[in-house]
Design a protein around this motif. Structure first.
Motif, mmCIF file in Angstrom:
data_model
loop_
_atom_site.group_PDB
_atom_site.id
_atom_site.type_symbol
_atom_site.label_atom_id
_atom_site.label_comp_id
_atom_site.label_asym_id
_atom_site.label_seq_id
_atom_site.Cartn_x
_atom_site.Cartn_y
_atom_site.Cartn_z
ATOM 1 N N GLU A 29 0.843 -0.718 -0.189
ATOM 2 C CA GLU A 29 0.264 0.251 0.279
ATOM 3 C C GLU A 29 0.860 1.227 0.635
ATOM 4 O O GLU A 29 0.591 2.277 -0.434
ATOM 5 N N ALA A 33 0.566 4.248 -3.129
ATOM 6 C CA ALA A 33 1.337 5.701 -2.665
ATOM 7 C C ALA A 33 1.942 6.584 -3.089
ATOM 8 O O ALA A 33 1.946 7.647 -3.862
ATOM 9 N N ALA A 67 -2.380 6.199 3.600
ATOM 10 C CA ALA A 67 -2.643 5.028 2.490
ATOM 11 C C ALA A 67 -2.231 3.810 3.706
ATOM 12 O O ALA A 67 -3.337 2.852 3.642
#
Length: 100
Positions: A29, A33, A67
């Motif tokens: 993640e 981002a 994020a």
């Protein structure tokens, strides 16, 4: 200060934790981002290197942390290494060209 507008290299290592364990899906993640910022980056085994200006760095870090938190990170350790050249910008290729 003019140097803050020049390109720097930032090595970012995130260690996101959820349910008491480091979760590699949460590292994904963070990388996503970074990708979504449009900044030039290179994923390495222990960290991701990003080209940005010094002025862009706080926004980049906020984006990564937001994020990861949204994806379920409960705690996170973030390690940074920042390379600055006060006269010239710094690129990933400066260090990697002989290895590519």
């Amino acid at each position: 200060m003019e140097w803050k507008k020049k390109t720097v290299n930032v090595a970012i290592q995130v260690l996101p934790e959820a349910d008491g364990k480091i979760k590699y899906s949460l590292v994904d993640e963070a990388i996503e981002a970074i990708r979504n910022t449009g900044l030039k980056y290179r994923v390495c085994p222990f960290e991701t290197v990003v080209e940005c200006t010094y002025n862009e760095l706080p926004i980049l870090l906020e984006t990564i942390h937001d994020a990861c938190q949204k994806a379920g990170t409960q705690k996170m350790l973030t390690n940074l290494k920042i390379q600055v050249d006060f006269q010239n910008g710094v690129t990933i290729e400066d260090k990697m060209e002989k290895y590519d």
